[in-house]
Design a protein around this motif. Structure first.
Motif, PDB file in Angstrom:
ATOM      1  N   GLU A 269      23.864  46.128  40.881  1.00 46.28           N
ATOM      2  CA  GLU A 269      23.703  45.434  42.159  1.00 46.28           C
ATOM      3  C   GLU A 269      25.004  44.751  42.565  1.00 46.28           C
ATOM      4  OE1 GLU A 269      21.139  45.137  44.319  1.00 46.28           O
ATOM      5  OE2 GLU A 269      20.043  46.664  43.184  1.00 46.28           O
ATOM      6  N   ALA A 270      25.724  44.207  41.591  1.00 48.55           N
ATOM      7  CA  ALA A 270      27.003  43.536  41.821  1.00 48.55           C
ATOM      8  C   ALA A 270      27.874  43.779  40.595  1.00 48.55           C
ATOM      9  CB  ALA A 270      26.814  42.042  42.064  1.00 48.55           C
ATOM     10  N   ILE A 271      29.184  43.759  40.806  1.00 47.43           N
ATOM     11  CA  ILE A 271      30.134  44.090  39.751  1.00 47.43           C
ATOM     12  C   ILE A 271      30.792  42.822  39.241  1.00 47.43           C
ATOM     13  CG2 ILE A 271      32.182  45.432  39.142  1.00 47.43           C
ATOM     14  CD1 ILE A 271      29.804  47.161  39.925  1.00 47.43           C
ATOM     15  N   ASP A 272      30.688  42.593  37.937  1.00 44.40           N
ATOM     16  CA  ASP A 272      31.480  41.535  37.318  1.00 44.40           C
ATOM     17  C   ASP A 272      32.910  42.057  37.197  1.00 44.40           C
ATOM     18  OD1 ASP A 272      32.870  40.059  35.153  1.00 44.40           O
ATOM     19  OD2 ASP A 272      30.952  39.023  34.989  1.00 44.40           O
ATOM     20  N   PRO A 273      33.914  41.285  37.646  1.00 45.10           N
ATOM     21  CA  PRO A 273      35.289  41.793  37.587  1.00 45.10           C
ATOM     22  C   PRO A 273      35.707  42.299  36.208  1.00 45.10           C
ATOM     23  CG  PRO A 273      35.219  39.823  38.923  1.00 45.10           C
ATOM     24  CD  PRO A 273      33.841  39.971  38.314  1.00 45.10           C
ATOM     25  N   ALA A 274      35.178  41.680  35.150  1.00 44.78           N
ATOM     26  CA  ALA A 274      35.553  42.126  33.809  1.00 44.78           C
ATOM     27  C   ALA A 274      35.130  43.570  33.550  1.00 44.78           C
ATOM     28  CB  ALA A 274      34.936  41.203  32.760  1.00 44.78           C
ATOM     29  N   GLN A 275      34.124  44.043  34.288  1.00 45.82           N
ATOM     30  CA  GLN A 275      33.686  45.427  34.118  1.00 45.82           C
ATOM     31  C   GLN A 275      34.730  46.439  34.604  1.00 45.82           C
ATOM     32  OE1 GLN A 275      29.721  44.548  36.185  1.00 45.82           O
ATOM     33  NE2 GLN A 275      29.091  46.100  34.693  1.00 45.82           N
TER      34      GLN A 275
ATOM     35  N   ASP B  26      49.390  41.232  45.191  1.00 48.76           N
ATOM     36  CA  ASP B  26      49.385  40.274  44.090  1.00 48.76           C
ATOM     37  C   ASP B  26      48.134  39.407  44.097  1.00 48.76           C
ATOM     38  OD1 ASP B  26      51.844  41.338  43.461  1.00 48.76           O
ATOM     39  OD2 ASP B  26      53.010  39.640  44.209  1.00 48.76           O
ATOM     40  N   HIS B  27      47.615  39.135  45.294  1.00 47.57           N
ATOM     41  CA  HIS B  27      46.406  38.327  45.422  1.00 47.57           C
ATOM     42  C   HIS B  27      45.206  39.058  44.829  1.00 47.57           C
ATOM     43  CE1 HIS B  27      44.101  35.055  47.106  1.00 47.57           C
ATOM     44  NE2 HIS B  27      43.353  35.859  47.833  1.00 47.57           N
ATOM     45  N   TYR B  28      45.090  40.347  45.118  1.00 47.54           N
ATOM     46  CA  TYR B  28      44.030  41.151  44.504  1.00 47.54           C
ATOM     47  C   TYR B  28      44.128  41.074  42.981  1.00 47.54           C
ATOM     48  CZ  TYR B  28      42.262  43.830  48.584  1.00 47.54           C
ATOM     49  OH  TYR B  28      41.656  44.217  49.749  1.00 47.54           O
ATOM     50  N   VAL B  29      45.310  41.360  42.461  1.00 49.79           N
ATOM     51  CA  VAL B  29      45.495  41.444  41.009  1.00 49.79           C
ATOM     52  C   VAL B  29      45.237  40.097  40.343  1.00 49.79           C
ATOM     53  CG1 VAL B  29      47.182  41.858  39.177  1.00 49.79           C
ATOM     54  CG2 VAL B  29      47.067  43.405  41.145  1.00 49.79           C
ATOM     55  N   SER B  30      45.790  39.026  40.914  1.00 50.08           N
ATOM     56  CA  SER B  30      45.651  37.714  40.285  1.00 50.08           C
ATOM     57  C   SER B  30      44.203  37.236  40.266  1.00 50.08           C
ATOM     58  CB  SER B  30      46.538  36.686  40.996  1.00 50.08           C
ATOM     59  OG  SER B  30      46.118  36.488  42.341  1.00 50.08           O
ATOM     60  N   GLN B  31      43.448  37.539  41.337  1.00 53.02           N
ATOM     61  CA  GLN B  31      42.041  37.134  41.364  1.00 53.02           C
ATOM     62  C   GLN B  31      41.225  37.888  40.310  1.00 53.02           C
ATOM     63  OE1 GLN B  31      40.293  35.966  45.468  1.00 53.02           O
ATOM     64  NE2 GLN B  31      41.739  37.601  45.886  1.00 53.02           N
ATOM     65  N   LEU B  32      41.505  39.167  40.153  1.00 53.73           N
ATOM     66  CA  LEU B  32      40.801  39.944  39.132  1.00 53.73           C
ATOM     67  C   LEU B  32      41.156  39.440  37.738  1.00 53.73           C
ATOM     68  CD1 LEU B  32      41.139  43.562  40.563  1.00 53.73           C
ATOM     69  CD2 LEU B  32      39.071  42.157  40.503  1.00 53.73           C
ATOM     70  N   GLU B  33      42.428  39.207  37.500  1.00 50.67           N
ATOM     71  CA  GLU B  33      42.851  38.733  36.181  1.00 50.67           C
ATOM     72  C   GLU B  33      42.251  37.370  35.872  1.00 50.67           C
ATOM     73  OE1 GLU B  33      47.140  41.041  35.659  1.00 50.67           O
ATOM     74  OE2 GLU B  33      47.101  38.985  36.433  1.00 50.67           O
ATOM     75  N   ALA B  34      42.124  36.516  36.890  1.00 48.73           N
ATOM     76  CA  ALA B  34      41.528  35.195  36.675  1.00 48.73           C
ATOM     77  C   ALA B  34      40.056  35.288  36.299  1.00 48.73           C
ATOM     78  CB  ALA B  34      41.686  34.337  37.937  1.00 48.73           C
TER      79      ALA B  34
END
Length: 309
Positions: free
Chosen positions: A179-185, A204-212
């Motif tokens: 239903e929704a994706i956890d970024p860690a997945q 960089d904003h995309y990448v940094s938010q995912l890494e966080a």
């Protein structure tokens, strides 16, 4: 009294720091201090009270600075009108826009602008965000609609919307059942995101938010538009990231979109213009966009849950 003295005084008043004012004006601190002293001698009173720790505006400064700002604006307005007259473009509004954002601006705001300024000719140009910011600073553009949170101090901006990022998946991908994706997945998954050369901040904003949020980011390819992303997703060779509004506008057979779990990564959309602009059509468009934003008109439509099924 010289124009640069007024500009330096305004810069010091806004920064309350001679060093930062000098950096903003791209001159030495000594030059700023000397020009302010000359201006104060001509006025016969100090504009600023200086100590080793702080700068404050005197009562004389409080009275003088609004007039200084008005004088600067008048000079710049005269220069802008003269330049436009020289190029025959007095009634032209030069509008830059990011391709994925332009349609909503034209659908919602431009008709209202034409109602107020029917004589203004629009000159829209699809442009990357860095190009928009550069051409605004160089006075080759009047207003831009772009993805950004950072811009030079000579520009001002208005946040139009903060839009969630969604995941684009092939309908048969294992994560499509979520239903929704956890970024860690998304760790170690081949991701397709915006080209860094097109917009360094957004990439960089995309990448940094995912890494966080715990993602080990693996970039499979960088692309410049959603149209180039979707075939890669459909082939099953990659997972795409895009904004919710673009996903809702482009359902694609065999591709499904999933939101992230809260808090969702996001991207900011802003209109950007020169702080010293005197173009009434620019001011009107800013007001129109602000009014539309406040009514929720720019909020992205709901993403279809399974447009590819």
């Amino acid at each position: 009294m010289e124009l640069r003295q007024l500009e330096y005084a305004v810069a010091v008043a806004e920064e309350l720091h001679f060093g930062r004012a000098a950096e903003r004006m791209h001159v030495t601190q000594q030059s700023v201090s000397e020009q302010i002293r000359r201006l104060e001698r001509e006025l016969g009173a100090p504009l600023f009270a200086r100590t080793s720790r702080r700068v404050t505006i005197t009562s004389v400064g409080e009275a003088f600075l609004p007039e200084a700002r008005g004088a600067i604006a008048a000079v710049r307005r005269a220069l802008d009108v003269g330049r436009r007259a020289a190029t025959g473009a007095v009634d032209e509004l030069r509008l830059g826009y990011a391709e994925d954002l332009g349609p909503r601006l034209f659908q919602l705001a431009v008709p209202a602008l034409h109602a107020r300024f029917p004589e203004v000719r629009l000159a829209p140009r699809p442009m990357t965000t860095p190009d928009q910011l550069s051409e605004l600073s160089e006075r080759r553009l009047d207003i831009g609609f772009c993805w950004t949170a950072e811009h030079p101090p000579d520009l001002a901006s208005l946040l139009v919307t903060r839009e969630p990022i969604v995941v684009a998946l092939a309908a048969g991908h294992p994560l499509a059942a979520s239903e929704a994706i956890d970024p860690a997945q998304l760790s170690h998954q081949p991701l397709v995101i915006v080209e860094r050369d097109v917009n360094p901040w957004l990439h960089d904003h995309y990448v940094s938010q995912l890494e966080a949020r715990g993602t080990t980011v693996t970039i499979h390819r960088e692309i410049s538009s959603l149209d180039r992303l979707l075939p890669l997703v459909l082939s099953g060779s990659a997972i795409g990231l895009t904004i919710a509004g673009a996903a809702a506008a482009r359902p694609f057979a065999g591709v499904v979109y999933r939101p992230f779990t809260d808090p969702s990564p996001y991207a900011d959309h802003r209109i950007v213009w020169r702080r010293d602009t005197a173009n009434p059509a620019v001011a009107a468009l800013i007001d129109i966009v602000r009014e539309l934003r406040d009514t929720g008109a720019f909020l992205p439509p709901e993403v279809p849950h399974e447009p590819g099924d």
